[in-house]
Motif scaffolding. Structure first.
Motif, mmCIF file in Angstrom:
data_model
loop_
_atom_site.group_PDB
_atom_site.id
_atom_site.type_symbol
_atom_site.label_atom_id
_atom_site.label_comp_id
_atom_site.label_asym_id
_atom_site.label_seq_id
_atom_site.Cartn_x
_atom_site.Cartn_y
_atom_site.Cartn_z
ATOM 1 N N LYS A 142 -45.563 -14.205 -6.542
ATOM 2 C CA LYS A 142 -46.222 -13.882 -5.383
ATOM 3 C C LYS A 142 -45.950 -14.537 -4.192
ATOM 4 C CE LYS A 142 -50.310 -11.166 -7.270
ATOM 5 N NZ LYS A 142 -51.365 -11.196 -7.164
ATOM 6 N N ARG A 143 -45.429 -13.886 -3.232
ATOM 7 C CA ARG A 143 -44.820 -14.804 -1.862
ATOM 8 C C ARG A 143 -45.815 -14.721 -0.888
ATOM 9 N NH1 ARG A 143 -39.770 -16.812 -2.998
ATOM 10 N NH2 ARG A 143 -39.900 -17.620 -0.631
ATOM 11 N N ILE A 145 -44.625 -16.371 1.836
ATOM 12 C CA ILE A 145 -43.444 -16.234 3.033
ATOM 13 C C ILE A 145 -42.532 -15.478 2.299
ATOM 14 C CG2 ILE A 145 -44.313 -18.344 4.309
ATOM 15 C CD1 ILE A 145 -42.055 -19.755 2.999
ATOM 16 N N PRO A 146 -41.432 -14.968 3.048
ATOM 17 C CA PRO A 146 -40.427 -13.952 2.802
ATOM 18 C C PRO A 146 -39.208 -14.871 1.984
ATOM 19 C CG PRO A 146 -40.411 -13.801 4.961
ATOM 20 C CD PRO A 146 -41.718 -14.690 4.724
ATOM 21 N N PRO A 147 -38.456 -14.485 1.001
ATOM 22 C CA PRO A 147 -37.647 -15.236 0.076
ATOM 23 C C PRO A 147 -36.445 -15.495 1.349
ATOM 24 C CG PRO A 147 -37.729 -13.056 -0.545
ATOM 25 C CD PRO A 147 -38.893 -13.199 0.305
ATOM 26 N N ARG A 148 -35.716 -16.428 0.999
ATOM 27 C CA ARG A 148 -34.394 -16.763 1.665
ATOM 28 C C ARG A 148 -33.535 -15.600 1.844
ATOM 29 N NH1 ARG A 148 -31.174 -20.857 -1.151
ATOM 30 N NH2 ARG A 148 -32.421 -20.351 -2.983
#
Length: 151
Positions: A142-143, A145-148
């Motif tokens: 679960k994030r 912040i968004p992934p790279r």
């Protein structure tokens, strides 16, 4: 390549190296980086492994040793932030860093080490296989912040 554990005075160069992992990532202030590093050192057995060539930091990974109540109370290791400077890739340096982190985990009685990659590129997947990691589990996250991008 000379391999050693990071100390506080390595932070500036380490943060520079992380640009080769996540160029768009927001860099912490010097004070914040020092606070995080000092807190990290309180995790017994954990370390940031550094690789240097001619006093230039060219590769690194972070090993966190996690206490565990299964496996007879034996800890496990998590590897994160594995990076090699773009000018030094495809020379086996990343594998050397992961091997050093693995050895450190074994010396700290870890029964396994794990890592996740956000990359679906075959060369990245093959790199981890060649470094001795098996893709035997399914990872979830679960994030906040968004992934790279660009993986």
């Amino acid at each position: 390549m000379h391999i050693r554990q990071a100390i506080r005075t390595d932070l500036e160069n380490l943060l520079d190296l992380y640009r080769h992992l996540m160029p768009e990532d927001r860099r912490p202030s010097k004070t914040r980086a020092e606070t995080v590093f000092d807190a990290f050192l309180k995790y017994d057995g954990s370390c940031i492994v550094l690789g240097e060539i001619d006093d230039q930091l060219v590769a690194s990974c972070t090993l966190v040793v996690v206490p565990n109540l299964t496996r007879g109370g034996t800890p496990y290791g998590l590897i994160e932030n594995a990076v090699t400077h773009t000018d030094f890739r495809r020379r086996g340096l990343g594998k050397m860093i992961l091997d050093a982190a693995t050895e450190h985990a074994w010396q700290n009685n870890c029964y396994k080490i794990m890592l996740l990659t956000g990359s679906n590129r075959s060369d990245a997947i093959n790199f981890y296989h060649q470094a001795g990691f098996d893709q035997t589990k399914t990872g979830f996250q679960k994030r906040r912040i968004p992934p790279r991008s660009g993986l």
